[in-house]
Design a protein around this motif. Structure first.
Motif, PDB file in Angstrom:
ATOM      1  N   ASN A   1       0.842  -1.197   0.000  1.00  0.00           N
ATOM      2  CA  ASN A   1       0.000   0.000   0.000  1.00  0.00           C
ATOM      3  C   ASN A   1       0.879   1.250   0.000  1.00  0.00           C
ATOM      4  N   ALA A   2       0.266   2.406  -0.080  1.00  0.00           N
ATOM      5  CA  ALA A   2       1.018   3.654  -0.206  1.00  0.00           C
ATOM      6  C   ALA A   2       1.906   3.897   1.004  1.00  0.00           C
ATOM      7  N   GLU A   3       1.409   3.568   2.191  1.00  0.00           N
ATOM      8  CA  GLU A   3       2.202   3.775   3.402  1.00  0.00           C
ATOM      9  C   GLU A   3       3.458   2.907   3.391  1.00  0.00           C
ATOM     10  N   GLU A   4       3.307   1.665   2.967  1.00  0.00           N
ATOM     11  CA  GLU A   4       4.450   0.752   2.951  1.00  0.00           C
ATOM     12  C   GLU A   4       5.466   1.156   1.888  1.00  0.00           C
ATOM     13  N   GLU A   5       4.995   1.534   0.718  1.00  0.00           N
ATOM     14  CA  GLU A   5       5.919   1.981  -0.330  1.00  0.00           C
ATOM     15  C   GLU A   5       6.696   3.218   0.125  1.00  0.00           C
ATOM     16  N   ALA A   6       5.988   4.172   0.729  1.00  0.00           N
ATOM     17  CA  ALA A   6       6.656   5.390   1.198  1.00  0.00           C
ATOM     18  C   ALA A   6       7.697   5.064   2.263  1.00  0.00           C
ATOM     19  N   ARG A   7       7.384   4.117   3.150  1.00  0.00           N
ATOM     20  CA  ARG A   7       8.338   3.769   4.205  1.00  0.00           C
ATOM     21  C   ARG A   7       9.571   3.081   3.626  1.00  0.00           C
ATOM     22  N   ILE A   8       9.386   2.220   2.627  1.00  0.00           N
ATOM     23  CA  ILE A   8      10.523   1.579   1.970  1.00  0.00           C
ATOM     24  C   ILE A   8      11.448   2.623   1.372  1.00  0.00           C
ATOM     25  N   ARG A   9      10.870   3.573   0.651  1.00  0.00           N
ATOM     26  CA  ARG A   9      11.696   4.612   0.028  1.00  0.00           C
ATOM     27  C   ARG A   9      12.378   5.481   1.088  1.00  0.00           C
ATOM     28  N   GLU A  10      11.693   5.718   2.187  1.00  0.00           N
ATOM     29  CA  GLU A  10      12.277   6.507   3.273  1.00  0.00           C
ATOM     30  C   GLU A  10      13.474   5.777   3.899  1.00  0.00           C
ATOM     31  N   LEU A  11      13.341   4.480   4.125  1.00  0.00           N
ATOM     32  CA  LEU A  11      14.427   3.703   4.716  1.00  0.00           C
ATOM     33  C   LEU A  11      15.630   3.635   3.781  1.00  0.00           C
ATOM     34  N   ILE A  12      15.367   3.502   2.484  1.00  0.00           N
ATOM     35  CA  ILE A  12      16.467   3.485   1.523  1.00  0.00           C
ATOM     36  C   ILE A  12      17.156   4.847   1.483  1.00  0.00           C
ATOM     37  N   ALA A  13      16.356   5.911   1.448  1.00  0.00           N
ATOM     38  CA  ALA A  13      16.933   7.260   1.414  1.00  0.00           C
ATOM     39  C   ALA A  13      17.770   7.540   2.650  1.00  0.00           C
ATOM     40  N   ALA A  14      17.391   6.958   3.787  1.00  0.00           N
ATOM     41  CA  ALA A  14      18.141   7.149   5.033  1.00  0.00           C
ATOM     42  C   ALA A  14      19.333   6.202   5.123  1.00  0.00           C
ATOM     43  N   GLN A  15      19.571   5.416   4.064  1.00  0.00           N
ATOM     44  CA  GLN A  15      20.675   4.457   3.999  1.00  0.00           C
ATOM     45  C   GLN A  15      20.662   3.523   5.218  1.00  0.00           C
ATOM     46  N   THR A  16      19.522   2.884   5.399  1.00  0.00           N
ATOM     47  CA  THR A  16      19.313   1.991   6.537  1.00  0.00           C
ATOM     48  C   THR A  16      19.919   0.624   6.269  1.00  0.00           C
ATOM     49  N   TRP A  17      20.690   0.127   7.250  1.00  0.00           N
ATOM     50  CA  TRP A  17      21.249  -1.219   7.193  1.00  0.00           C
ATOM     51  C   TRP A  17      20.821  -1.980   8.439  1.00  0.00           C
ATOM     52  N   PRO A  18      20.684  -3.296   8.342  1.00  0.00           N
ATOM     53  CA  PRO A  18      20.385  -4.091   9.544  1.00  0.00           C
ATOM     54  C   PRO A  18      21.508  -3.960  10.565  1.00  0.00           C
ATOM     55  N   HIS A  19      21.190  -4.312  11.811  1.00  0.00           N
ATOM     56  CA  HIS A  19      22.166  -4.218  12.899  1.00  0.00           C
ATOM     57  C   HIS A  19      23.414  -5.031  12.568  1.00  0.00           C
ATOM     58  N   GLY A  20      24.586  -4.424  12.790  1.00  0.00           N
ATOM     59  CA  GLY A  20      25.847  -5.113  12.562  1.00  0.00           C
ATOM     60  C   GLY A  20      26.425  -4.910  11.184  1.00  0.00           C
ATOM     61  N   TRP A  21      25.766  -4.116  10.365  1.00  0.00           N
ATOM     62  CA  TRP A  21      26.258  -3.854   9.009  1.00  0.00           C
ATOM     63  C   TRP A  21      26.377  -2.349   8.804  1.00  0.00           C
ATOM     64  N   ASP A  22      27.478  -1.937   8.149  1.00  0.00           N
ATOM     65  CA  ASP A  22      27.736  -0.515   7.928  1.00  0.00           C
ATOM     66  C   ASP A  22      27.425  -0.069   6.515  1.00  0.00           C
ATOM     67  N   GLY A  23      27.410  -1.010   5.576  1.00  0.00           N
ATOM     68  CA  GLY A  23      27.166  -0.664   4.190  1.00  0.00           C
ATOM     69  C   GLY A  23      28.431  -0.419   3.394  1.00  0.00           C
ATOM     70  N   ASP A  24      29.582  -0.393   4.072  1.00  0.00           N
ATOM     71  CA  ASP A  24      30.842  -0.227   3.347  1.00  0.00           C
ATOM     72  C   ASP A  24      31.467  -1.572   2.990  1.00  0.00           C
ATOM     73  N   GLU A  25      30.776  -2.669   3.316  1.00  0.00           N
ATOM     74  CA  GLU A  25      31.257  -3.986   2.942  1.00  0.00           C
ATOM     75  C   GLU A  25      31.119  -4.182   1.428  1.00  0.00           C
ATOM     76  N   PRO A  26      31.964  -5.009   0.822  1.00  0.00           N
ATOM     77  CA  PRO A  26      31.881  -5.220  -0.632  1.00  0.00           C
ATOM     78  C   PRO A  26      30.661  -6.059  -0.997  1.00  0.00           C
ATOM     79  N   THR A  27      30.270  -5.998  -2.249  1.00  0.00           N
ATOM     80  CA  THR A  27      29.192  -6.875  -2.698  1.00  0.00           C
ATOM     81  C   THR A  27      29.653  -8.328  -2.585  1.00  0.00           C
ATOM     82  N   ALA A  28      28.699  -9.220  -2.379  1.00  0.00           N
ATOM     83  CA  ALA A  28      29.040 -10.602  -2.055  1.00  0.00           C
ATOM     84  C   ALA A  28      29.632 -11.370  -3.224  1.00  0.00           C
ATOM     85  N   ASP A  29      29.588 -10.813  -4.426  1.00  0.00           N
ATOM     86  CA  ASP A  29      30.224 -11.482  -5.566  1.00  0.00           C
ATOM     87  C   ASP A  29      31.638 -10.979  -5.806  1.00  0.00           C
ATOM     88  N   THR A  30      32.170 -10.121  -4.904  1.00  0.00           N
ATOM     89  CA  THR A  30      33.532  -9.627  -5.019  1.00  0.00           C
ATOM     90  C   THR A  30      34.518 -10.705  -4.566  1.00  0.00           C
TER      91      THR A  30
END
Length: 403
Positions: free
Chosen positions: A358-387
């Motif tokens: 629904n619209a609320e869920e889509e907006a929240r997904i985009r908000e979390l991506i825009a805020a560069q949200t990662w699960p606990h224990g991950w920073d986002g500077d790790e390489p892609t898993a095919d590296t």
């Protein structure tokens, strides 16, 4: 011509013994609890339980408890006919003055928001089966805890568990059937709800349909429950999800739409094979999407030796982790395209539309991506898993990358 009844007359149903055992279990354990609750998933077994219990109370076969609370587990991922049937039955319950509490995971923990917004990979049956607990069990436990806080005394939770529904579950039933003084054959009765936070000791569970066969379930849902004298329930639609006129023979199990945990979407395949539901065919694209999201190219990975809080090495120092932002946006776009294709066809055919996001869920997904949200224990500077990386073992040794 007088219709045969479930409880009297010469034209008794072939499953009288099953009905009698259901009544025995309810009469044996029901009066010991002032408050009852029914866990309702919208599937065949829990819907049979719900509608049968209400009927038995209405015709005086069992005494009504002081309070009856119905919890509907809305995962936001149910197949469309099940969702429609649940809405109709909820309205019928409301007309009887019976409220249904809709139990749903918090926004950030809903299935698609958790995957596409927070970046947690789709579940699998091996190392990451998070979905059932998060979108069904935990919300139900929270709802029960909140309900218990408003009541004095204990609650009897009625469930639609049956023997034969799941081989793994059956083994648990065999071990537990006689627990807490319940006689074998009177239903699976336990005085404690296992693994329930905050409510241990205040809730008992009873499975009154434990010994029902699948043919008994279908006779009730498709023949008796829709009759006015048995409640006039909107249950016949549920058969479509399980195979239409051949539902009893096919006996398909249902899960989420495009469930990542199954090899085949039998319920969805059964559904789209019917002309009225063929327009749902684009939903077949969900399972391949979930598999694609789990691929290394769409995820990041740890690069070396990690330690737990107690100082011991992590079991998998180079484990794959969450989804990249690019993968999340790709997944979001694909889900919206699938939803759009189905709903465009639905509108042209005058059929019900789906609501994957629904619209609320889509907006929240985009908000979390825009805020560069990662699960606990991950920073986002790790390489892609095919590296390609040097291999780091648990003991700290390293095997250099061979080039």
């Amino acid at each position: 011509m007088r219709q045969p009844t479930l409880f009297e007359g010469t034209k008794r149903l072939v499953y009288d013994e099953a009905i009698d055992l259901t009544l025995q279990s309810l009469q044996a354990y029901g009066p010991a609890h002032d408050h009852w609750a029914i866990a309702w998933s919208g599937g065949k077994d829990s819907t049979a339980l719900l509608t049968l219990i209400i009927h038995l109370i209405e015709v005086g076969r069992i005494a009504a408890p002081k309070t009856l609370t119905i919890f509907y587990a809305d995962t936001r991922q149910e197949l469309l006919p099940l969702a429609i049937a649940a809405q109709r039955i909820t309205a019928q319950l409301a007309a009887r003055g019976i409220a249904v509490e809709i139990v749903m995971a918090p926004l950030d923990k809903r299935f698609l928001v958790y995957i596409l917004g927070r970046g947690v990979p789709p579940p699998n049956n091996n190392t990451l089966r998070w979905c059932t607990r998060q979108i069904k069990i935990d919300p139900m436990a929270d709802a029960l805890e909140a309900r218990l806080s408003a009541l004095d005394g204990n609650v009897l939770m009625l469930t639609g568990v049956r023997q034969g529904e799941s081989a793994i579950r059956d083994q648990r039933i065999v071990m537990s059937c006689g627990k807490d003084g319940a006689e074998c054959g009177q239903g699976w009765y336990q005085q404690v709800l296992p693994n329930a936070k905050g409510i241990r000791g205040r809730i008992a569970t009873l499975a009154p349909l434990l010994h029902w066969r699948v043919c008994n379930i279908w006779d009730w849902l498709r023949v008796f429950a829709p009759m006015r004298e048995y409640g006039g329930w909107s249950t016949a639609l549920i058969a479509d999800v399980y195979g239409g006129d051949e539902a009893e023979e096919r006996n398909a199990r249902t899960g989420c739409t495009g469930c990542p945990l199954t090899d085949k979407d039998l319920a969805l395949d059964n559904l789209i094979a019917m002309p009225d539901w063929a327009y749902l065919a684009p939903l077949k694209g969900l399972k391949p999407l979930y598999r694609e999201l789990r691929l290394p190219r769409n995820r990041i990975r740890k690069t070396g030796l990690e330690f737990r809080k107690d100082g011991t090495p992590a079991a998998n120092p180079q484990r794959m982790g969450p989804l990249t932002f690019e993968a999340r946006l790709m997944g979001l776009d694909r889900v919206l395209v699938i939803q759009g294709q189905v709903n465009e066809a639905a509108r042209s055919l005058g059929r019900p539309e789906i609501d994957l996001l629904n619209a609320e869920e889509e907006a929240r997904i985009r908000e979390l991506i825009a805020a560069q949200t990662w699960p606990h224990g991950w920073d986002g500077d790790e390489p892609t898993a095919d590296t390609p990386l040097d291999t780091v073992f648990r003991d700290g040794s390293i095997q250099p990358l061979l080039v």
